[in-house]
Design an enzyme around this catalytic site. Structure first.
Site, PDB file in Angstrom:
ATOM      1  CE  LYS A  58      -7.460   9.177  -1.569  1.00 38.74           C
ATOM      2  NZ  LYS A  58      -6.541   9.552  -2.633  1.00 38.74           N
ATOM      3  N   GLY A  59      -8.719   4.635   2.576  1.00 41.11           N
ATOM      4  CA  GLY A  59      -8.295   3.275   2.903  1.00 41.11           C
ATOM      5  C   GLY A  59      -9.396   2.326   3.354  1.00 41.11           C
ATOM      6  CD  GLU A 114      -8.577   4.537   9.432  1.00 33.13           C
ATOM      7  OE1 GLU A 114      -9.005   4.270   8.299  1.00 33.13           O
ATOM      8  OE2 GLU A 114      -7.846   5.507   9.682  1.00 33.13           O
ATOM      9  CE  LYS A 146       1.448  -1.318  10.448  1.00 37.62           C
ATOM     10  NZ  LYS A 146       2.343  -0.377   9.757  1.00 37.62           N
ATOM     11  CB  VAL A 168       0.283  -4.198   5.461  1.00 39.12           C
ATOM     12  CG1 VAL A 168       0.989  -5.314   6.198  1.00 39.12           C
ATOM     13  CG2 VAL A 168      -0.458  -3.298   6.434  1.00 39.12           C
ATOM     14  CG  ASP A 174      -1.974   4.716   0.045  1.00 38.96           C
ATOM     15  OD1 ASP A 174      -2.349   4.691   1.235  1.00 38.96           O
ATOM     16  OD2 ASP A 174      -1.357   5.671  -0.459  1.00 38.96           O
ATOM     17  NE  ARG A 180      -5.744   4.756  -1.775  1.00 37.93           N
ATOM     18  CZ  ARG A 180      -5.465   5.187  -0.545  1.00 37.93           C
ATOM     19  NH1 ARG A 180      -5.733   4.429   0.492  1.00 37.93           N
ATOM     20  NH2 ARG A 180      -4.922   6.370  -0.352  1.00 37.93           N
TER      21      ARG A 180
HETATM   22  P1  IMP Z   1      -2.370   6.141  12.611  1.00 40.83           P
HETATM   23  O1  IMP Z   1      -2.908   7.530  12.665  1.00 40.83           O
HETATM   24  O2  IMP Z   1      -0.883   6.094  12.799  1.00 40.83           O
HETATM   25  O3  IMP Z   1      -3.092   5.151  13.467  1.00 40.83           O
HETATM   26  O4  IMP Z   1      -2.465   5.680  11.125  1.00 40.83           O
HETATM   27  C1  IMP Z   1      -3.594   5.424  10.495  1.00 40.83           C
HETATM   28  C2  IMP Z   1      -3.407   5.650   9.012  1.00 40.83           C
HETATM   29  O5  IMP Z   1      -2.042   5.537   8.573  1.00 40.83           O
HETATM   30  C3  IMP Z   1      -4.152   4.566   8.284  1.00 40.83           C
HETATM   31  O6  IMP Z   1      -5.473   4.963   8.046  1.00 40.83           O
HETATM   32  C4  IMP Z   1      -3.350   4.422   7.018  1.00 40.83           C
HETATM   33  O7  IMP Z   1      -3.806   5.337   6.067  1.00 40.83           O
HETATM   34  C5  IMP Z   1      -1.940   4.772   7.410  1.00 40.83           C
HETATM   35  N1  IMP Z   1      -1.147   3.554   7.680  1.00 40.83           N
HETATM   36  C6  IMP Z   1      -0.688   3.120   8.863  1.00 40.83           C
HETATM   37  N2  IMP Z   1      -0.001   1.973   8.740  1.00 40.83           N
HETATM   38  C7  IMP Z   1      -0.030   1.666   7.429  1.00 40.83           C
HETATM   39  C8  IMP Z   1       0.499   0.572   6.661  1.00 40.83           C
HETATM   40  O8  IMP Z   1       1.138  -0.357   7.157  1.00 40.83           O
HETATM   41  N3  IMP Z   1       0.243   0.624   5.331  1.00 40.83           N
HETATM   42  C9  IMP Z   1      -0.459   1.617   4.727  1.00 40.83           C
HETATM   43  N4  IMP Z   1      -0.980   2.641   5.414  1.00 40.83           N
HETATM   44  C10 IMP Z   1      -0.764   2.675   6.754  1.00 40.83           C
HETATM   45 MG    MG Z   2      -6.366   5.609   6.149  1.00 40.32          MG
END
Ligand code: IMP
Ligand code: MG
Length: 197
Positions: A58-59, A114, A146, A168, A174, A180
């Protein structure tokens, strides 16, 4: 009065009963300004071409809707949802599809939208899924990056802001489904009453 004070200190804090607090990192004004630039950049890269924006629920909803409004010409939208196992602030790296796209992406120019690129596991998984469906090309647009946390070698073509390794919230992001709806992006600090794992 209180608003004025917070503004002049350039810091806005939200405190909850659990002692959680949020420090604004990227204001709504900076977010919108950057999104306008990104939209221009995307259209410039594919002039006159139909663009198919795929938002990751949903982000990415807030980012996708703001971005789509700023891209002129032929733009269509679709959504996909994934869930990653793990705690509220850390993903385990195992990704699972929970809602698929409505329409085929074969032969289309797909922009995956994303909220944040963190370890890269989510986008790596999605790219694998999408590439099997033979799109014309795939590009990735993320609001936040990040890079310090990267595990999977995923590169985003369009990045709103590169941020340090902090958790964050806001603008779609969230913590346990909360925050959100905050229009700015802020760094969350958990209080003593919060569950961290
Ligand atoms: P990845 O698979 O580790 O790249 O993470 C992506 C997903 O993790 C994002 O779509 C977010 O839903 C969640 N996420 C990663 N870092 C954060 C953060 O700092 N705050 C909130 N959600 C995060
Ligand atoms: Mg997400």
């Amino acid at each position: 009065m209180a608003t004025k004070k917070a503004k002049s200190a350039k810091v806005t804090q939200q405190k909850s009963k659990t002692g959680e607090s949020v420090r604004i990192l990227i204001s709504r004004v900076r977010l919108q300004k950057r999104i306008t630039e990104m939209a221009r950049e995307i259209r410039k890269d594919f002039p006159g071409e139909p663009l198919h924006l795929v938002g990751v629920l949903k982000g990415a909803v807030f980012f996708l809707t703001d971005l789509a409004k700023q891209i002129p010409g032929n733009v269509s939208l679709d959504f996909i949802a994934v869930s990653s196992y793990g705690s509220d602030t850390h993903t385990s790296g195992q990704v699972r599809l929970t809602r698929d796209l409505d329409s085929s992406i074969e032969g289309r120019t797909v922009i995956v939208v994303e909220d944040i690129l963190d370890t890269g596991m989510t986008l790596q998984y999605l790219l694998r899924v999408f590439e099997q469906r033979k799109p014309k090309r795939i590009r990735i647009a993320v609001m936040l990056d990040k890079p310090e946390r990267r595990i999977a070698p995923v590169h985003a073509d369009y990045v709103g802001f590169t941020i340090p390794n902090e958790f964050v919230v806001g603008y779609g992001l969230d913590y346990a489904e909360r925050y959100r709806n905050m229009p700015d992006v802020g760094v969350l600090t958990l209080g003593p009453g919060s569950k961290t794992s």
